[in-house]
Design an enzyme around this catalytic site. Structure first.
Site, PDB file in Angstrom:
ATOM      1  N   SER A 271     -23.624  30.251  25.137  1.00  0.00           N
ATOM      2  CA  SER A 271     -22.892  31.503  24.975  1.00  0.00           C
ATOM      3  C   SER A 271     -21.730  31.334  24.010  1.00  0.00           C
ATOM      4  O   SER A 271     -21.149  30.259  23.901  1.00  0.00           O
ATOM      5  CB  SER A 271     -22.348  31.997  26.314  1.00  0.00           C
ATOM      6  OG  SER A 271     -21.573  33.160  26.091  1.00  0.00           O
TER       7      SER A 271
ATOM      8  N   LYS B  12     -27.077  31.315  32.735  1.00  0.00           N
ATOM      9  CA  LYS B  12     -26.754  32.030  31.491  1.00  0.00           C
ATOM     10  C   LYS B  12     -27.119  33.509  31.635  1.00  0.00           C
ATOM     11  O   LYS B  12     -26.402  34.401  31.162  1.00  0.00           O
ATOM     12  CB  LYS B  12     -27.499  31.403  30.308  1.00  0.00           C
ATOM     13  CG  LYS B  12     -27.377  32.177  28.978  1.00  0.00           C
ATOM     14  CD  LYS B  12     -25.944  32.295  28.535  1.00  0.00           C
ATOM     15  CE  LYS B  12     -25.666  32.972  27.214  1.00  0.00           C
ATOM     16  NZ  LYS B  12     -26.577  33.813  26.561  1.00  0.00           N
TER      17      LYS B  12
ATOM     18  N   HIS C  33     -24.467  35.032  33.696  1.00  0.00           N
ATOM     19  CA  HIS C  33     -23.289  35.121  32.818  1.00  0.00           C
ATOM     20  C   HIS C  33     -23.369  36.400  31.991  1.00  0.00           C
ATOM     21  O   HIS C  33     -22.402  37.163  31.894  1.00  0.00           O
ATOM     22  CB  HIS C  33     -23.240  33.886  31.904  1.00  0.00           C
ATOM     23  CG  HIS C  33     -22.354  34.030  30.696  1.00  0.00           C
ATOM     24  ND1 HIS C  33     -22.707  34.787  29.595  1.00  0.00           N
ATOM     25  CD2 HIS C  33     -21.121  33.554  30.434  1.00  0.00           C
ATOM     26  CE1 HIS C  33     -21.735  34.744  28.710  1.00  0.00           C
ATOM     27  NE2 HIS C  33     -20.761  34.016  29.185  1.00  0.00           N
ATOM     28  N   ASN C  34     -24.524  36.642  31.408  1.00  0.00           N
ATOM     29  CA  ASN C  34     -24.676  37.844  30.587  1.00  0.00           C
ATOM     30  C   ASN C  34     -24.576  39.109  31.431  1.00  0.00           C
ATOM     31  O   ASN C  34     -24.029  40.113  30.981  1.00  0.00           O
ATOM     32  CB  ASN C  34     -26.018  37.822  29.853  1.00  0.00           C
ATOM     33  CG  ASN C  34     -26.000  36.866  28.681  1.00  0.00           C
ATOM     34  OD1 ASN C  34     -25.214  35.922  28.660  1.00  0.00           O
ATOM     35  ND2 ASN C  34     -26.857  37.080  27.700  1.00  0.00           N
TER      36      ASN C  34
ATOM     37  N   GLU D 258     -21.107  39.721  31.977  1.00  0.00           N
ATOM     38  CA  GLU D 258     -20.580  40.225  30.693  1.00  0.00           C
ATOM     39  C   GLU D 258     -20.815  41.741  30.574  1.00  0.00           C
ATOM     40  O   GLU D 258     -19.927  42.478  30.154  1.00  0.00           O
ATOM     41  CB  GLU D 258     -21.301  39.450  29.586  1.00  0.00           C
ATOM     42  CG  GLU D 258     -20.938  39.789  28.172  1.00  0.00           C
ATOM     43  CD  GLU D 258     -21.811  38.958  27.210  1.00  0.00           C
ATOM     44  OE1 GLU D 258     -21.915  37.728  27.384  1.00  0.00           O
ATOM     45  OE2 GLU D 258     -22.414  39.555  26.301  1.00  0.00           O
TER      46      GLU D 258
END
Ligand code: ATR
Length: 485
Positions: free
Chosen positions: A134, A188, A191-192, A195
């Protein structure tokens, strides 16, 4: 391109679009010799022509030459389009490689694909590491946050290389081994998802200040820049201020006013929510953020509904009877609270995924490597690290003593902002649903008892009682007595 007399590369990068090129340049800038290869050789040539002087690159025009230019055990990072291209490249590399060589997929692969690929490669004695990366284009070049999964042995070899290119916060590189097979891509993905929620809550705050308090974009930019000095200090708040300050050269209007308000998505937010549904984890903030993007992009339906649906009696900002300063502060606190819920839910999903797949993901390590390099980097993550330091088995981040203390100050403004948004007729789906989640989580009793009663009534689905063990059914169409089943 290489012969035995030539130097070999410590690492190779396949796929030289922007992310791949920048990652290769990052490795080279840290003193590594980097082998580079792209399906169409023009991109390789362009990289060497434009940036060849930045370090030691070993360009190849065939996969075989590329593999031959790597030091053993060979380590190659794939940065190609996720999906079929990734499978094609993995197989080309695996064919040209030997036992013990390491293939790293640095793209945004779906973690279940990574689990499959890792198994396939293991069966061929190749190590396969799915690594979430990222930080966007800039992060790839100057220091991303890296989330590698895959076999622990690969990390021993790969770790120092990845540590050398990752972002560093307080002397700690933003990379760690996340867990086996798909663990890296799973975190990940979440995480997105976080986000998405973080971006949406910032958008909701903007919407309230702009169309609630009637502030101009440049003025809101100043507010966000100010917020960036406190609890909300983060990359996303910082860049939002920049976006709001930008003036469109063609029209002289604020850029935000000429950008079509239809948010795109590449899929990782959607995956996060689908997976949350399967795991039974209520990531409502991320869900609302994904749906908000979908709604924004339903342009035909929005056009049809614009000005057509009854609004009810809306209030104006003046009707709310508070100063602009008070409103701004309440919105800031509501944003902080909603963001806290979104992160808490995201960490819950990671815990559930880790339990489901037996990955042993350490949430503390994760919060540590998200402090720099990645899109959700924020001062706030230090607090999350401390929360897991104090209690590695926290049932919810919201129950950490520090965050719990913060919530005492946030809750009233948060309720007020949800009320204001409703009265002004301004949508704030993540602010609102996060508050509903919060009130559900802390509730003495939930309406789930009614749902269980209904389920038992129409489908004999049974229920449990609060006062004794066992499973029960009421004979709804009979004498309505209760039986134990
Ligand atoms: P971006 O959006 O930044 O362009 P991307 O679409 O995710 O990045 O990835 C593009 C990269 O994937 C390119 O390096 C592309 O190679 P080409 O330059 O030859 O098109 C690579 N790529 C896509 N499909 C591929 C395939 N089947 N085999 C090998 N590389 C492939």
């Amino acid at each position: 391109m290489t012969s035995q007399n030539e130097q070999l590369a410590q690492i190779g990068v396949v796929g030289l679009a922007v992310m791949g090129s920048n990652l290769a340049r990052n490795f080279a800038s840290r003193g590594h010799t980097v082998a580079v290869y792209n399906r169409s050789p023009e991109k390789t040539r362009t990289l060497i022509a434009d940036h060849g002087s930045e370090g030691d690159f070993l360009p190849s025009e065939t996969v075989e030459d590329f593999v031959a230019s790597l030091e053993r055990p060979r380590k190659a990072i794939i940065m190609v389009q996720a999906g079929k291209a990734t499978d094609a490249v993995i197989n080309q590399l695996a064919d040209a490689m030997d036992d013990g060589d390491i293939i790293i997929d640095g793209g945004n692969a779906l973690f279940t694909d990574t689990i499959r690929r890792e198994k396939e490669m293991r069966e061929r004695n190749r190590h396969f590491v799915g690594a979430g990366i990222s930080g966007g284009e800039e992060g790839a070049l100057t220091g991303p946050s890296i989330m590698p999964g895959g076999p622990k042995e690969s990390w021993e070899t790969l770790g120092p290389l990845l540590e050398s290119i990752a972002a560093v916060v307080d002397g700690t590189p933003c990379v760690t081994h996340i867990g086996p097979d798909g663990a890296g891509h799973f975190v990940k993905m979440v995480h997105n998802g976080i986000e998405y929620a973080d971006m949406q809550v910032i958008g909701e705050a903007y919407q309230l200040l702009r169309f609630g308090a009637g502030m101009e974009p440049a003025e809101i930019a100043d507010v966000f820049a100010e917020w960036n000095k406190g609890d909300l200090d983060s990359y996303l708040i910082e860049i939002t201020a920049e976006v709001l300050r930008q003036v469109d050269a063609e029209t002289g209007k604020p850029l935000v006013d000429v950008i079509l308000d239809a948010a795109g998505q590449k899929g990782t937010g959607r995956w996060t929510v689908k997976e949350a549904l399967d795991l039974g984890v209520p990531t409502t903030g991320i869900g609302e953020a994904v749906f908000a993007r979908a709604l924004s992009s339903s342009l035909d339906q929005r056009a049809a509904a614009k000005g057509k649906l009854p609004t009810g009696a809306l209030k104006t900002f003046e009707d709310l009877g508070l100063s602009k300063e008070e409103f701004i502060e309440d919105v800031r606190l509501a944003l902080y609270a909603s963001k806290l819920v979104a992160y808490s839910q995201g960490f819950d999903e990671i815990q559930a995924g880790s339990d489901e797949h037996d990955w042993g993901v350490d949430p503390r390590d994760l919060a540590t490597i998200w402090r720099g390099g990645c899109i959700i980097r924020a001062k706030f993550l230090n607090r999350i690290v401390e929360a897991y330091d104090n209690d590695s088995d926290l049932p919810s981040l919201l129950l950490d003593p520090y965050f719990n203390g913060e919530l005492k100050d946030l809750i009233d403004p948060w309720r007020k902002v949800v009320l204001y948004a409703t009265q002004l007729g301004l949508p704030a789906p993540v602010f609102t649903s996060s508050l509903a989640y919060y009130d559900s989580l802390r509730a003495e009793r939930l309406p789930a008892a009614i749902v269980q009663g209904q389920r038992d009534f129409f489908g004999a689905h049974t229920y449990k009682r609060i006062d004794k063990e066992g499973t029960f059914h009421t004979l709804w169409s009979g004498d309505r007595s209760e039986i134990e089943v």
